[in-house]
Each structure stands twice: as structure tokens, then as C-alpha cells.
Scaffold this active site. Structure first.
Site, mmCIF file in Angstrom:
data_model
loop_
_atom_site.group_PDB
_atom_site.id
_atom_site.type_symbol
_atom_site.label_atom_id
_atom_site.label_comp_id
_atom_site.label_asym_id
_atom_site.label_seq_id
_atom_site.Cartn_x
_atom_site.Cartn_y
_atom_site.Cartn_z
ATOM 1 N N ARG A 7 1.606 -1.300 0.116
ATOM 2 C CA ARG A 7 0.072 0.129 -0.462
ATOM 3 C C ARG A 7 0.846 1.288 0.101
ATOM 4 O O ARG A 7 0.456 2.021 -0.699
ATOM 5 C CB ARG A 7 -0.924 -0.309 0.676
ATOM 6 N N GLU A 67 1.759 -6.337 13.329
ATOM 7 C CA GLU A 67 1.394 -6.346 14.200
ATOM 8 C C GLU A 67 0.309 -7.906 14.307
ATOM 9 O O GLU A 67 0.354 -8.593 14.947
ATOM 10 C CB GLU A 67 0.591 -5.709 14.042
HETATM 11 P P1 AMP Z 1 3.629 -1.979 11.763
HETATM 12 O O1 AMP Z 1 4.647 -2.508 11.004
HETATM 13 O O2 AMP Z 1 2.995 -2.184 13.377
HETATM 14 O O3 AMP Z 1 3.779 -0.364 11.883
HETATM 15 O O4 AMP Z 1 2.445 -1.712 10.914
HETATM 16 C C1 AMP Z 1 2.444 -1.283 9.971
HETATM 17 C C2 AMP Z 1 1.936 -1.735 8.795
HETATM 18 O O5 AMP Z 1 1.184 -3.418 8.491
HETATM 19 C C3 AMP Z 1 2.234 -1.000 7.323
HETATM 20 O O6 AMP Z 1 2.702 -1.853 6.243
HETATM 21 C C4 AMP Z 1 -0.026 -1.843 7.104
HETATM 22 O O7 AMP Z 1 0.004 -1.781 5.730
HETATM 23 C C5 AMP Z 1 0.352 -3.169 7.776
HETATM 24 N N1 AMP Z 1 -0.834 -3.050 8.494
HETATM 25 C C6 AMP Z 1 -0.862 -3.611 10.631
HETATM 26 N N2 AMP Z 1 -1.905 -2.856 10.737
HETATM 27 C C7 AMP Z 1 -2.468 -2.736 10.061
HETATM 28 C C8 AMP Z 1 -4.393 -2.440 10.263
HETATM 29 N N3 AMP Z 1 -4.594 -2.060 11.598
HETATM 30 N N4 AMP Z 1 -5.232 -1.939 9.280
HETATM 31 C C9 AMP Z 1 -4.523 -2.141 7.723
HETATM 32 N N5 AMP Z 1 -3.038 -2.286 8.179
HETATM 33 C C10 AMP Z 1 -2.133 -2.359 8.435
#
Ligand code: AMP
Length: 180
Positions: free
Chosen positions: A66, A103
Site C-alpha cells: 500500500r 502487528e
Molecule cells: P507496523 O510494522 O506494526 O507499524 O505495521 C504497519 C504495516 O502493517 C503497514 O504496512 C500496514 O499496511 C500494515 N498494518 C498493520 N496493522 C494494520 C491495520 N490495523 N490495518 C491496516 N494495515 C495494517
């Protein structure tokens, strides 16, 4: 969207929350309604580009997948090149790799090792900041390439994860903040 298009509240109303996707307990923040609204998509990109209007950005580094959707038009608005950070095994030429925790799982990302000249000023773009693991891994790749990181730009931020902490000392900007 009407003439008031462009406030955070307008943008937030165009994010669809999908419960239990892709796993139970995760509330997925779906930006596709915003992307499908021409005025809102354009206003969101303009606002994100305005954060860097006084900077010389040579490259926008977009994170698969994205981050590509937002990063490519942002690169055009900033008159910058676009560099993809891809999931492991997708890039055709010699690459650097970084592993990280999501996550909802583990992953690894890669960047072409000759994509950025030493010292070039770059920004990182992704759709959402949660724990900051993905952006931190991207920062690690950019450090390996000796890029100068001007900041990280997100459409959305889940503030309770405090992902900003992991990205210090870099400047973090997000258009829509979810606090709960
Ligand atoms: P993080 O590495 O934990 O900051 O997660 C960010 C990445 O995971 C991004 O590339 C987001 O597209 C995806 N992501 C994580 N949590 C979500 C969520 N609740 N909704 C949409 N995308 C998420």
C-alpha cells in the site's frame, strides 16, 4: 467531497474499519474508500506533499504494497524518484534485506542495493504506522545504503502502539490518527 475536502475528519470518514481481518482481534484500516474518491485521494496526497514543500526530496521510498499506491503519486508531486521496498524475493537485482515483526506476524523486506546514491535525501511512505516495525526495518535498510532520511509519512497512525518511539529521531507525519 465538497469544498471542505481535506480536513482530517473528512479523510477519516473514508477509512473503513474491518474487524477481525486478516486475523481475529485485528481491526483492519481499509483505505480503499478514500482511494476511490478522486477529490479525497487528491487532497490527501496534496496535504502529504505539503509536509515536504520546503525540502529537497530526491527519492520517495514506498513500502510494499500500500506504500506503493501512496508513494508513487507523492513522488510525482515532489518531483522525486520512487524506490520500492519489496517483500523478500521480489526484487530482481542485488538487494539488502531486513527482517521485522508485524502487528500480525513476521516478514522481511528488501531494497535494491544500488537504488540510492550515498547521502541522497529520501522520505519513507506507507499507508499505516502501527508498531513501527516495518518502517524501522526500512530505516535500517536506508542506513545500510547511507541515505539521508528526511522523515516518514503515513496516511494513518494507530497511536496506542507508539510506533513513533521506534522511529526516533526521525520526523514522523500522519494524516489520520486513530487513538482507540
Ligand atoms: P507496523 O510494522 O506494526 O507499524 O505495521 C504497519 C504495516 O502493517 C503497514 O504496512 C500496514 O499496511 C500494515 N498494518 C498493520 N496493522 C494494520 C491495520 N490495523 N490495518 C491496516 N494495515 C495494517
Amino acid at each position: 467531497m465538497n469544498a471542505s475536502a481535506g480536513t482530517s475528519r473528512d479523510f477519516r470518514g473514508l477509512i473503513r474499519e474491518v474487524p477481525d481481518f486478516p486475523k481475529p482481534g485485528i481491526s483492519f484500516k481499509d483505505m480503499t474508500p478514500l482511494l476511490g474518491n478522486a477529490a479525497a485521494f487528491s487532497a490527501a496526497l496534496s496535504e502529504m506533499a505539503s509536509w515536504y514543500s520546503h525540502e529537497e526530496v530526491a527519492y520517495v521510498v514506498g513500502i510494499e504494497a500500500r506504500g506503493f499506491i501512496l508513494g508513487s503519486p507523492l513522488a510525482q508531486l515532489l518531483h522525486a524518484g520512487f524506490i520500492p521496498v519489496r517483500k523478500e524475493g521480489k526484487l530482481p537485482s542485488a538487494s539488502r534485506r531486513a527482517a521485522y515483526e508485524l502487528e500480525y506476524g513476521m516478514s522481511a523486506i528488501e531494497i535494491h542495493e544500488d537504488s540510492i546514491p550515498h547521502g541522497a535525501p529520501v522520505i519513507i511512505v506507507d499507508d499505516l504506522l502501527a508498531t513501527g516495525g516495518t518502517a524501522r526495518a526500512t530505516l535500517d535498510l536506508l542506513e545500510q545504503l547511507h541515505a539521508t532520511v528526511l522523515g516518514c509519512a503515513f496516511l494513518m497512525e494507530l497511536s496506542w502502539f507508539d510506533g513513533r518511539m521506534r522511529l526516533q529521531p526521525h520526523e514522523i507525519r500522519s494524516l489520520i490518527t486513530f487513538s482507540s
